[in-house]
Design an enzyme around this catalytic site. Structure first.
Site, short mmCIF file in Angstrom:
data_model
loop_
_atom_site.label_atom_id
_atom_site.label_comp_id
_atom_site.label_asym_id
_atom_site.label_seq_id
_atom_site.Cartn_x
_atom_site.Cartn_y
_atom_site.Cartn_z
N GLY A 38 52.38 68.23 19.64
CA GLY A 38 53.18 69.25 18.78
C GLY A 38 53.37 68.71 17.53
O GLY A 38 53.86 69.39 16.59
N ARG A 44 46.59 61.96 8.84
CA ARG A 44 46.71 61.74 10.05
C ARG A 44 48.20 61.53 10.57
O ARG A 44 48.83 60.72 9.92
CB ARG A 44 45.79 61.00 10.77
N LYS A 87 49.70 54.71 15.49
CA LYS A 87 48.37 55.03 14.90
C LYS A 87 48.37 53.92 13.71
O LYS A 87 47.38 53.12 13.38
CB LYS A 87 48.13 56.22 14.62
N GLY A 125 76.85 52.07 49.45
CA GLY A 125 76.28 53.41 50.13
C GLY A 125 76.05 54.41 48.73
O GLY A 125 77.20 55.15 48.62
N THR A 126 75.12 54.13 48.16
CA THR A 126 75.14 54.86 46.71
C THR A 126 75.11 56.33 46.69
O THR A 126 75.19 56.97 45.82
CB THR A 126 74.03 54.18 45.66
N GLU A 138 81.44 52.85 49.56
CA GLU A 138 80.84 54.19 49.12
C GLU A 138 81.91 55.15 48.38
O GLU A 138 81.56 56.29 48.42
CB GLU A 138 80.10 54.84 50.13
N SER A 141 77.84 46.66 51.70
CA SER A 141 76.68 47.32 51.40
C SER A 141 77.11 48.45 50.53
O SER A 141 77.80 49.33 51.21
CB SER A 141 75.70 47.65 52.79
N ARG A 188 44.24 52.12 20.77
CA ARG A 188 45.64 51.76 21.28
C ARG A 188 45.22 51.44 22.45
O ARG A 188 44.45 51.39 23.19
CB ARG A 188 46.36 53.01 21.38
N ARG A 209 75.66 50.37 61.42
CA ARG A 209 76.72 51.15 61.08
C ARG A 209 77.17 51.80 62.07
O ARG A 209 76.65 52.71 62.95
CB ARG A 209 76.17 52.24 59.67
N CYS A 263 72.43 50.10 50.69
CA CYS A 263 71.52 50.90 51.69
C CYS A 263 71.21 52.12 51.44
O CYS A 263 70.84 53.11 52.17
CB CYS A 263 72.27 50.53 53.11
N TYR A 311 70.41 41.88 48.35
CA TYR A 311 69.08 42.58 48.85
C TYR A 311 69.40 44.31 48.61
O TYR A 311 70.50 44.72 48.36
CB TYR A 311 69.13 42.37 50.50
N MET A 321 51.60 67.42 13.58
CA MET A 321 50.56 68.14 12.88
C MET A 321 49.29 67.43 13.34
O MET A 321 49.05 66.48 13.50
CB MET A 321 50.79 67.93 11.44
N HIS A 370 63.09 74.21 38.29
CA HIS A 370 63.87 74.20 39.60
C HIS A 370 62.75 73.55 40.57
O HIS A 370 63.18 72.89 41.37
CB HIS A 370 64.21 75.63 39.82
P1 ADP Z 1 44.87 62.39 17.03
O1 ADP Z 1 46.28 61.85 16.93
O2 ADP Z 1 44.92 63.70 17.59
O3 ADP Z 1 44.01 61.40 17.84
P2 ADP Z 1 43.54 61.56 14.90
O4 ADP Z 1 44.28 61.31 13.44
O5 ADP Z 1 42.92 60.49 15.72
O6 ADP Z 1 44.17 62.38 15.57
O7 ADP Z 1 42.19 62.39 14.32
C1 ADP Z 1 41.54 63.51 14.78
C2 ADP Z 1 40.11 63.23 14.72
O8 ADP Z 1 39.73 62.93 13.41
C3 ADP Z 1 39.71 61.99 15.56
O9 ADP Z 1 38.46 62.36 16.13
C4 ADP Z 1 39.31 60.81 14.53
O10 ADP Z 1 38.41 59.94 14.96
C5 ADP Z 1 39.00 61.81 13.27
N1 ADP Z 1 39.24 61.10 11.97
C6 ADP Z 1 40.41 60.73 11.65
N2 ADP Z 1 40.25 60.07 10.48
C7 ADP Z 1 39.15 60.26 9.95
C8 ADP Z 1 38.41 59.80 9.00
N3 ADP Z 1 39.06 59.21 7.75
N4 ADP Z 1 36.96 59.97 8.76
C9 ADP Z 1 36.41 60.71 9.82
N5 ADP Z 1 36.91 61.04 10.96
C10 ADP Z 1 38.48 60.81 11.09
MG MG Z 2 42.88 60.05 17.53
#
Ligand code: ADP
Ligand code: MG
Ligand code: MG
Length: 912
Positions: A100, A91, A22, A797-798, A776, A795, A335, A643, A863, A883, A102, A451
């Site tokens: 997971g 963020r 990010k 035979g893995t 093999e 060849s 991204r 074979r 193969c 191959y 924050m 499983h």
């Molecule tokens: P995630 O990794 O879950 O995408 P983000 O860091 O992108 O989390 O933030 C969660 C939400 O908060 C997103 O919709 C993001 O656009 C918004 N957000 C983050 N920073 C700001 C900011 N400085 N001003 C306004 N909105 C923000």
């Molecule tokens: Mg985001």
């Protein structure tokens, strides 16, 4: 001294390791001159130092203060300044995006005093209190650890009390009251007050992000995805912009192309008067992005321009978050976007057409796994088909069957000719017979390495696992869907393992457009071709077939590895050829000994005299000759590696228990058991093996069963002679299985030479076939230099090589302990799916090097099933094989990956 903080102006996308995904992309957008709210990134290195020592690294606080001062002076306001507060978001952002970690905290800097200042300067009390309640809730749950349900309940109660259908209908007073309630909740739950100091809010939020790196969910996710535990996360601190300032504000997400289909043009959702996650949280209905053009044409045009800039710059589909504050557009994240397999092919082709990427880059951006997904038959879902539930797409494909709730029932109904779907909460090794019998497996618990998932993938069986919304009641033999629908045992379900969805009833299946195209002959010489297949593609994306064709053509142009198919019948050989196979790398002869012919094999095994044995072999000979003639004809002009018989002979005899029972029953009735049964039982008892996989099989059979090799070789030789006389171009190669020592091969090869000389003389046609061996066994790999003295090709035979290297038998271990091994991280992936490079791969390297040292230019292939596995294909390319050979359906996948393998380490594959 280490530096822990970088302003957005100082970074770039090549710094993702230090700044996280990010942060590096925020820096990149800043550098491109896009409107990004100012801010800075605290590095992953700071996080690592914190995790090592349990405290903030020395100097970090000072750096944060200095960068904060810059943001403050640019804004002309200070963090939390009572009359006109600067607010911040905190963020998390690791190198790889990860569940997971924050959750983002917005509106840091608000307190009982500055909320009033914000109300005044913004001219909106409602906005100020809405922001404050968001901060208290987010901070309370993520930093102070209060369960978010407490806050949700309070909000719901308030809405009810005010008769407000959604949060927009709550007024400033309501929200002010809500803040007090939230603060009470925090006090009750933690014994602590919500911190009023903006500096303390910021500091605690940053440290909470660091700590979340070691949260349970994040750790579990990293282990499953093989992400290193010591990378750490970065923290982004950024000036807030406000989408919740009224109807001329809002927030949205956008993709530069449709990530589901790849279709060019903007795609996304917008929500007026909203902040942060509101747009994806489903609290109110969003509008399609196109609607923004009407709501705010100027901001829309600007957004479109930035989207174009980003796509040009990243040269790929971009995924964007933005916010509009009183008509002013701000970019908050970008991204390279995730996409479906279909979209991956379509986008690669489009971008190459637009000249943005080279054809090789286009090839690097698609995958064999994606191609395989596009080849599976799919459900012909109409708009009216609503999924009953969703789970993890654990093993792809589409299957229909009656729901059954235990293994025995699955076996019973299948034996009666019914198709079933095995439904369990989770499966165990005891469920194996039911899993084998079922069309699909559906579980309500467990992840992609459970499983059920592992075993189903191993069997190529459709599987949806972890459908947690389903309640599976094994006692009552039924399941209950989230909408309350009750599915009793016997009710038909349709399971989509590619999408992870379950439908009620029987959804019709259709071959995918890509499959129809490949079936028509990928080389384009057969009827159809991309255009025809596209026409019939129905609602599949037009262009996807064409995009697949282009990727395959490019792969064929650049690949060094040839691709052959494993085919035992002329029909399979014909199909493989249509899929682009350049020969048969493995033609197994064992199935040719089954059915009607089993009697003849029995006679051969039971033969008391040479004459009896010769009679049985002589009866098998013409049948085998027909088999080989058919395959050589289907593969005319291309090599066919045949074979010699591999499995232990007792596999062709009746089961021991079955015979014993038959004899005992006859005796109990006072009669005499059939003489043939007694004879068979003696043979079966004599031939019993404790470990048949390691017993009398492969080349060993050829050395101890007189006439067996000669009969097979004669059949091959005569088939070749016939095809030659008929004007064909047969290219049979004779392959000897399970060789461990050069002397075994030498003996067999002498016999082959002798028999082929006889065939040549009798037919008047010169018949010559190269003789090679499978590698093999570890001993074969380790003595490959000697073996190459006799072998004209190798060849690998893995499958057997993996079993004998690891010392376990696939049938016994896969259901027993593989899921535990995967869960505990002993293997990243099953060594039967993806070649174990460190162990088996090393044997391959040794055998290649030593084999070619003896016989320069020795032709070497593989193969085993690994020949169609993308990662393994890359290994075989690097190992210098000539191959790979795989099942006909995997041939297109192998072609694609063999092409992609040549790009590894080049600009084309590093371009992102
Ligand atoms: P995630 O990794 O879950 O995408 P983000 O860091 O992108 O989390 O933030 C969660 C939400 O908060 C997103 O919709 C993001 O656009 C918004 N957000 C983050 N920073 C700001 C900011 N400085 N001003 C306004 N909105 C923000
Ligand atoms: Mg985001
Ligand atoms: Mg999130």
């Amino acid at each position: 001294m280490a530096r822990y903080v970088y302003d957005f102006h100082e970074g770039g996308r090549d710094m993702a390791g230090l700044l996280g995904g990010k942060g590096s992309n925020l820096a990149e957008m800043t550098r491109l001159g896009l409107p990004v709210p100012p801010g800075f990134t605290i590095t992953t290195e700071a996080c690592r130092a914190f995790l090592d020592t349990g405290g903030e690294p020395a100097g970090m606080a000072r750096e944060v203060s200095a960068h904060l001062a810059d943001v403050e002076s640019a804004a002309g306001r200070r963090l939390g300044q009572p009359g006109d507060p600067l607010l911040l978001s905190v963020r998390s952002g690791a190198r790889f995006s990860m569940p997971g970690m924050m959750e983002t905290i917005l509106d840091i800097g608000l307190n009982d005093e500055s909320v009033l200042g914000l109300a005044k300067v913004s001219g909106s009390e409602r906005f100020a209190w809405d922001s404050y309640r968001r901060l208290v809730q987010m901070f309370g749950s993520t930093v102070m650890g209060v369960g978010s349900s407490h806050f949700e309940r309070a909000l719901a109660l308030l809405k009810e009390a005010c008769g407000a259908p959604d949060d927009v209908h709550l007024g400033a007073d309501d929200l002010a009251r809500l803040v007090e309630t939230y603060k009470d909740i925090i006090r009750t739950e933690t014994g602590e007050s919500f911190p009023q100091s903006p500096a303390e809010q910021l500091r605690r939020a940053v440290l909470a992000v660091f700590e979340s790196w070691n949260g349970e969910r994040a750790r579990l996710y990293r282990r499953r995805e093989h992400i290193a535990d010591d990378l750490g996360t970065a923290v982004n601190v950024q000036r807030m912009v406000f989408g919740n300032l009224g109807s001329d504000s809002g927030s949205g997400v956008a993709f530069t192309r449709d990530p589901a289909t790849g279709r060019p043009g903007p795609y996304g959702d917008y929500l007026p008067d909203a902040q942060g996650e509101d747009v994806v949280a489903g609290i109110r209905n969003t509008v399609p992005l196109a609607e923004l053009e009407r709501l705010d044409p100027r901001a829309y045009r600007e957004l479109r321009a930035h989207m174009a800039t980003l796509e040009q710059h990243y040269r790929d589909l971009c995924d964007i978050e933005f916010t509009i504050e009183r008509g002013r557009l701000w970019m908050l994240q970008t991204r390279v976007g995730k996409r479906t397999a279909e979209a991956a092919f379509a986008i690669a082709a489009e971008l190459a057409d637009e000249g943005l990427i080279t054809p090789d880059e286009g090839l690097a951006r698609v995958s064999g796994e994606g191609l395989a997904r596009l080849m599976f038959p799919r459900f012909d879902t109409s708009a009216t088909d609503v999924a009953l539930a969703h789970g993890l797409p654990a093993s792809p494909g589409a299957a229909v069957g009656a729901a059954v709730f235990d293994s025995a029932e699955a076996v019973r109904r299948t034996a009666a000719g019914e198709k079933v779907v095995l439904v369990r909460q989770a499966t165990t090794p005891d469920d194996l017979p039911g899993m084998i019998a079922a069309q699909a497996v559906l579980t309500s618990r467990g992840g992609k390495t459970s499983h059920a998932a592992v075993v189903a993938r191993g069997m190529g069986k459709v599987c949806v696992c972890g459908a947690e919304d389903l309640s599976v009641d094994l006692e009552a033999r039924r399941l209950i869907a989230p909408d309350g629908t009750v599915v009793e045992e016997g009710t038909v379900l349709s399971v989509d393992g590619s999408a992870g969805a379950v439908y009620p009833g029987s959804v019709p299946l259709v071959a995918s457009a890509v499959m129809r195209f490949l079936e028509a002959g990928a080389t384009g010489d057969a009827a159809g071709g991309p255009a025809a297949a596209t026409e019939t593609a129905g609602k599949e994306t037009p262009g996807v077939v064409d995009a697949v064709a282009r990727a395959l053509n490019r792969a064929d142009a650049v690949r060094r590895l040839e691709v052959r198919a494993n085919a035992d019948t002329p029909e399979d050989a014909v199909r493989a050829r249509r899929f682009g196979a350049q020969g048969v790398g493995l033609c197994r002869t064992e199935h040719m000994f089954l059915g009607e012919r089993r009697k003849l094999v029995e006679q051969m095994i039971l033969a008391g005299t040479d004459a009896q044995r010769d009679r049985a072999l002589a009866a098998l000979l013409p049948l085998q000759r027909e088999d080989f003639t058919g395959i050589l004809e289907a593969m005319d002009g291309l090599p066919v590696t045949i074979r010699l018989l591999d499995p232990p002979l007792h596999e062709f005899l009746p089961d021991h228990t079955e015979l014993a029972v038959r004899i005992a029953t006859a005796q109990a009735r006072g009669g005499l058991p059939a003489a043939h049964d007694v004879e068979l039982l003696t043979a079966v008892t004599r031939m019993h093996e404790e470990n048949p996989m390691l017993g009398l099989r492969g080349v060993r059979l050829g050395l101890v069963v007189p006439g067996l090799v000669a009969m097979q070789v004669r059949a091959i030789g005569e088939a070749v002679a016939r095809r030659l006389s008929a004007g064909g171009d047969p290219k049979a190669e004779i392959m000897v299985p399970l060789v461990g020592d050069v002397r075994e091969l030498r003996i067999v090869r002498e016999e082959v030479r002798r028999v082929l000389a006889e065939v040549s003389q009798a037919s008047g046609v010169r018949v010559d076939c190269p003789v090679g061996t499978m590698i093999e066994l570890p001993r074969a790999a380790l003595t490959a230099g000697r073996i190459a003295e006799e072998a004209e090709f190798f060849s690998f035979g893995t499958n057997d090589l993996t079993q004998t290297t690891w010392g376990f038998s696939r049938d016994d271990v896969e259901a027993e302990f593989f899921s535990a091994y995967l869960d505990k991280g002993v293997f990243p992936v099953s060594p039967f799916e993806t070649l174990d490079r460190d162990g088996v791969g090393r044997l391959v390297d040794i055998a290649v090097a030593e084999g070619r040292a003896t016989r320069p230019g020795l032709k070497i292939g593989v193969c085993g099933e690994h020949g169609g596995d993308p990662d393994s294909v890359h290994f075989f390319h690097t190992a210098g094989l000539d191959y790979v050979s795989c099942s006909p359906f995997r041939v297109p996948v192998a072609r694609l990956e063999a092409g992609r393998a040549t790009l590894e380490g080049t600009d084309a594959s590093d371009s992102r």
